[in-house]
Scaffold this active site. Structure first.
Site, PDB file in Angstrom:
ATOM      1  N   THR A   1       0.819  -1.207   0.000  1.00  0.00           N
ATOM      2  CA  THR A   1       0.000   0.000   0.000  1.00  0.00           C
ATOM      3  C   THR A   1       0.860   1.268   0.000  1.00  0.00           C
ATOM      4  OG1 THR A   1      -1.468   1.274   1.453  1.00  0.00           O
ATOM      5  CG2 THR A   1      -0.100  -0.348   2.524  1.00  0.00           C
ATOM      6  N   ASP A   2       0.278   2.371  -0.453  1.00  0.00           N
ATOM      7  CA  ASP A   2       0.972   3.667  -0.367  1.00  0.00           C
ATOM      8  C   ASP A   2       1.014   4.177   1.071  1.00  0.00           C
ATOM      9  OD1 ASP A   2      -1.735   4.319  -0.049  1.00  0.00           O
ATOM     10  OD2 ASP A   2      -1.757   5.873  -1.603  1.00  0.00           O
ATOM     11  N   GLU A   3       0.221   3.554   1.969  1.00  0.00           N
ATOM     12  CA  GLU A   3       0.142   4.079   3.343  1.00  0.00           C
ATOM     13  C   GLU A   3       1.455   3.903   4.103  1.00  0.00           C
ATOM     14  OE1 GLU A   3      -3.612   3.404   5.324  1.00  0.00           O
ATOM     15  OE2 GLU A   3      -4.610   3.111   3.413  1.00  0.00           O
TER      16      GLU A   3
ATOM     17  N   TYR B   1      -1.983  -0.514  11.000  1.00  0.00           N
ATOM     18  CA  TYR B   1      -2.071  -1.173   9.691  1.00  0.00           C
ATOM     19  C   TYR B   1      -0.859  -0.832   8.826  1.00  0.00           C
ATOM     20  CZ  TYR B   1      -3.298  -1.620   4.727  1.00  0.00           C
ATOM     21  OH  TYR B   1      -3.268  -1.893   3.376  1.00  0.00           O
TER      22      TYR B   1
ATOM     23  N   LYS C   1       2.224  -3.210   7.394  1.00  0.00           N
ATOM     24  CA  LYS C   1       2.512  -3.408   5.974  1.00  0.00           C
ATOM     25  C   LYS C   1       3.950  -2.965   5.668  1.00  0.00           C
ATOM     26  CE  LYS C   1       0.246  -4.626   3.010  1.00  0.00           C
ATOM     27  NZ  LYS C   1      -0.042  -5.980   2.443  1.00  0.00           N
TER      28      LYS C   1
HETATM   29  P1  NAD Z   1      -9.320  -7.519   2.230  1.00  0.00           P
HETATM   30  O1  NAD Z   1      -9.309  -7.232   3.678  1.00  0.00           O
HETATM   31  O2  NAD Z   1     -10.564  -7.251   1.437  1.00  0.00           O
HETATM   32  O3  NAD Z   1      -8.952  -9.045   1.962  1.00  0.00           O
HETATM   33  C1  NAD Z   1      -7.911  -9.704   2.629  1.00  0.00           C
HETATM   34  C2  NAD Z   1      -8.063 -11.196   2.382  1.00  0.00           C
HETATM   35  O4  NAD Z   1      -6.985 -11.860   3.032  1.00  0.00           O
HETATM   36  C3  NAD Z   1      -9.353 -11.783   2.943  1.00  0.00           C
HETATM   37  O5  NAD Z   1      -9.939 -12.659   2.010  1.00  0.00           O
HETATM   38  C4  NAD Z   1      -8.891 -12.547   4.189  1.00  0.00           C
HETATM   39  O6  NAD Z   1      -9.715 -13.663   4.495  1.00  0.00           O
HETATM   40  C5  NAD Z   1      -7.494 -12.966   3.768  1.00  0.00           C
HETATM   41  N1  NAD Z   1      -6.597 -13.211   4.914  1.00  0.00           N
HETATM   42  C6  NAD Z   1      -6.436 -12.425   6.021  1.00  0.00           C
HETATM   43  N2  NAD Z   1      -5.530 -12.978   6.845  1.00  0.00           N
HETATM   44  C7  NAD Z   1      -5.084 -14.119   6.235  1.00  0.00           C
HETATM   45  C8  NAD Z   1      -4.135 -15.097   6.576  1.00  0.00           C
HETATM   46  N3  NAD Z   1      -3.446 -15.054   7.726  1.00  0.00           N
HETATM   47  N4  NAD Z   1      -3.937 -16.131   5.717  1.00  0.00           N
HETATM   48  C9  NAD Z   1      -4.636 -16.214   4.561  1.00  0.00           C
HETATM   49  N5  NAD Z   1      -5.559 -15.319   4.196  1.00  0.00           N
HETATM   50  C10 NAD Z   1      -5.779 -14.264   5.014  1.00  0.00           C
HETATM   51  O7  NAD Z   1      -8.085  -6.706   1.632  1.00  0.00           O
HETATM   52  P2  NAD Z   1      -7.903  -6.032   0.198  1.00  0.00           P
HETATM   53  O8  NAD Z   1      -8.474  -4.665   0.248  1.00  0.00           O
HETATM   54  O9  NAD Z   1      -8.338  -6.985  -0.839  1.00  0.00           O
HETATM   55  O10 NAD Z   1      -6.321  -5.876   0.178  1.00  0.00           O
HETATM   56  C11 NAD Z   1      -5.495  -6.917  -0.368  1.00  0.00           C
HETATM   57  C12 NAD Z   1      -4.047  -6.485  -0.254  1.00  0.00           C
HETATM   58  O11 NAD Z   1      -3.859  -5.258  -0.965  1.00  0.00           O
HETATM   59  C13 NAD Z   1      -3.600  -6.207   1.187  1.00  0.00           C
HETATM   60  O12 NAD Z   1      -2.296  -6.683   1.335  1.00  0.00           O
HETATM   61  C14 NAD Z   1      -3.633  -4.693   1.298  1.00  0.00           C
HETATM   62  O13 NAD Z   1      -2.695  -4.242   2.220  1.00  0.00           O
HETATM   63  C15 NAD Z   1      -3.282  -4.283  -0.107  1.00  0.00           C
HETATM   64  N6  NAD Z   1      -3.815  -2.987  -0.549  1.00  0.00           N
HETATM   65  C16 NAD Z   1      -5.132  -2.676  -0.387  1.00  0.00           C
HETATM   66  C17 NAD Z   1      -5.614  -1.464  -0.863  1.00  0.00           C
HETATM   67  C18 NAD Z   1      -7.075  -1.089  -0.751  1.00  0.00           C
HETATM   68  O14 NAD Z   1      -7.440   0.052  -1.068  1.00  0.00           O
HETATM   69  N7  NAD Z   1      -7.955  -1.987  -0.343  1.00  0.00           N
HETATM   70  C19 NAD Z   1      -4.745  -0.560  -1.488  1.00  0.00           C
HETATM   71  C20 NAD Z   1      -3.389  -0.920  -1.638  1.00  0.00           C
HETATM   72  C21 NAD Z   1      -2.937  -2.136  -1.177  1.00  0.00           C
HETATM   73  P1  TYD Z   2     -10.871   3.808   4.145  1.00  0.00           P
HETATM   74  O1  TYD Z   2     -11.805   3.405   3.030  1.00  0.00           O
HETATM   75  O2  TYD Z   2     -11.001   3.161   5.481  1.00  0.00           O
HETATM   76  O3  TYD Z   2      -9.393   3.653   3.567  1.00  0.00           O
HETATM   77  P2  TYD Z   2      -7.964   4.160   4.197  1.00  0.00           P
HETATM   78  O4  TYD Z   2      -8.160   4.538   5.612  1.00  0.00           O
HETATM   79  O5  TYD Z   2      -7.126   2.933   4.041  1.00  0.00           O
HETATM   80  O6  TYD Z   2      -7.537   5.298   3.323  1.00  0.00           O
HETATM   81  O7  TYD Z   2     -11.025   5.376   4.333  1.00  0.00           O
HETATM   82  C1  TYD Z   2     -10.842   6.274   3.247  1.00  0.00           C
HETATM   83  C2  TYD Z   2     -10.955   7.678   3.793  1.00  0.00           C
HETATM   84  O8  TYD Z   2     -12.305   7.896   4.230  1.00  0.00           O
HETATM   85  C3  TYD Z   2     -10.102   7.913   5.030  1.00  0.00           C
HETATM   86  O9  TYD Z   2      -9.610   9.254   4.987  1.00  0.00           O
HETATM   87  C4  TYD Z   2     -11.058   7.740   6.192  1.00  0.00           C
HETATM   88  C5  TYD Z   2     -12.373   8.235   5.616  1.00  0.00           C
HETATM   89  N1  TYD Z   2     -13.597   7.598   6.163  1.00  0.00           N
HETATM   90  C6  TYD Z   2     -14.655   8.406   6.584  1.00  0.00           C
HETATM   91  O10 TYD Z   2     -14.593   9.659   6.525  1.00  0.00           O
HETATM   92  N2  TYD Z   2     -15.776   7.802   7.067  1.00  0.00           N
HETATM   93  C7  TYD Z   2     -15.893   6.442   7.162  1.00  0.00           C
HETATM   94  O11 TYD Z   2     -16.933   5.945   7.658  1.00  0.00           O
HETATM   95  C8  TYD Z   2     -14.805   5.626   6.699  1.00  0.00           C
HETATM   96  C9  TYD Z   2     -14.878   4.131   6.781  1.00  0.00           C
HETATM   97  C10 TYD Z   2     -13.682   6.253   6.202  1.00  0.00           C
END
Ligand code: NAD
Ligand code: TYD
Length: 352
Positions: free
Chosen positions: A133-135, A159, A163
């Protein structure tokens, strides 16, 4: 075969569906622990497809992972598995340490052992793709340039710290053991199958259920949104052509304030599913207490992946968000399947 971890989650699930939609691609072993965020309903269309082998298990279970690697001999691992929600990491960081750090460590070790035993050509071809992630880069101020691959790691939440730690482990396994890794650091994703604890799906569902649309703090925080299908296409490019040991920032050049995102969703819903009282969904916007340590701004400079690998996103924010809202309107069954008692407990804990 390739081994995908976390392939029942949001991005992993989209990746598995997109990958298998191309009949020229290999099959997938999909290892997922099925936490609250993993939903097999996402993979329903693959039921009976012999190219998809689902395994319920933990990336930290070395015995299981070693057995899978030995049995299926994958040529690559794409690691999506993680705890991914910042707010949950604030309430309970332990799971984030267990999966994102210790789990990634165990997965790296199982994979390295398997890779060491491969013949020369299989060893050269093998890839471990870590999805991050960019975070990890922390928070930007208004005028700062966007994150590049050389930006300092300054994670601020449990989180993002977990990461960042996993990214460091992956990097070290390359430098110390020559283990063939690539890492992608992507901005915020949105799209189908997104669990409705995150901003965009939460707002869509709350809007149509006539519930408040919670905006943390002043709503002026900025995120850089990328349609999930574009993230998946970037991962496919990096997996195929990325240089070993390199990291690639993935983003869509779509910086938006949270307030803008929520207002855009409201106006699309006003058009696609007008409220029966004729008022706008934006009337449901409610300001709530800010997230502790809330990062102000994320922005990705994606020039490297664009210049080196020729990747570009296909969707703009306008096209992607419209598709996404339409998808949630068209898929009430998927929503019903994920909105469990545990989900309701989370909402009452977070928004009480
Ligand atoms: P998500 O929470 O929707 O899905 C995570 C999945 O991993 C779930 O299916 C969960 O059951 C599985 N999981 C959790 N712990 C596990 C373990 N110990 N063993 C096996 N499986 C396990 O997450 P996502 O949004 O799909 O993100 C996927 C990846 O991309 C993550 O690594 C996250 O950090 C990264 N990412 C997410 C975003 C975003 O905006 N969602 C952006 C950039 C990077
Ligand atoms: P989120 O979707 O949780 O992603 P991340 O925290 O990983 O960026 O949140 C996106 C943005 O929206 C973040 O600045 C937090 C804000 N947010 C709200 O304002 N209200 C909400 O109920 C949630 C879940 C997030």
């Amino acid at each position: 075969m390739i081994l995908v971890t976390g392939g029942a989650g949001f991005i992993g699930g989209n990746f598995v569906l997109d990958w298998l939609a191309d009949l020229d691609n290999e099959g997938i072993i999909n290892l997922d622990k099925l936490t609250y965020a993993g939903n097999l309903e996402t993979l329903e269309s693959l039921r009976g497809d012999p190219r998809h082998i689902f395994v319920h298990g933990d990336i930290g279970d070395k015995e299981l992972v070693s057995k899978l690697l030995k049995e299926y001999q994958p040529r690559a691992i794409v690691n999506f598995a993680a705890e991914s929600h910042v707010d949950r990491s604030i309430h309970g960081p332990a799971e984030f340490i267990a999966t994102n750090i210790v789990g990634t460590f165990n997965l790296l070790e199982s994979a390295r052992e398997y890779w060491s035993g491969l013949d020369d050509s299989a060893r050269r071809a093998f890839r471990f793709h870590h999805v991050s992630t960019d975070e990890v880069y922390g928070s930007l101020s208004a005028g700062d340039p966007a994150f590049t691959e050389t930006s300092t790691f300054e994670p601020n939440s449990p989180y993002s710290a977990s990461k960042a730690a996993s990214d460091h482990l992956v990097r070290a396994w390359f430098h110390t053991y020559g283990f063939p890794v690539v890492t992608t650091n992507c901005s915020n994703n949105y799209g189908p199958y997104h669990f409705p604890e995150k901003l965009i799906p939460l707002v869509i569902l709350n809007a149509i259920n006539r519930k408040p649309l919670p905006i943390y703090g002043d709503g002026q925080q900025i995120r850089d949104w990328l349609y999930v299908g574009d993230h998946c296409s970037a991962i496919r490019e990096v997996l195929a052509k990325g240089a070993l040991g390199e990291t690639y920032n993935i983003g869509g050049w779509n910086e938006k304030t949270n307030m803008d995102v929520v207002k855009t969703i409201c106006s699309i819903l006003d058009e696609l599913k007008p409220r029966s009282d004729g008022k706008s969904y934006s009337e449901q916007i409610t300001f709530v207490k800010d997230r502790p340590g809330h990062d102000r701004r994320y922005a990705i400079d994606a020039s490297k992946v664009e210049k080196k690998l020729g990747w570009r996103p296909a969707e703009t924010f306008d096209t992607g968000i419209r598709k996404t809202v339409q998808w949630y309107l068209d898929n009430p069954n998927w929503i019903d399947g994920v909105v469990s008692g545990a989900y309701r407990d989370w909402l009452s804990k977070q928004y009480k």
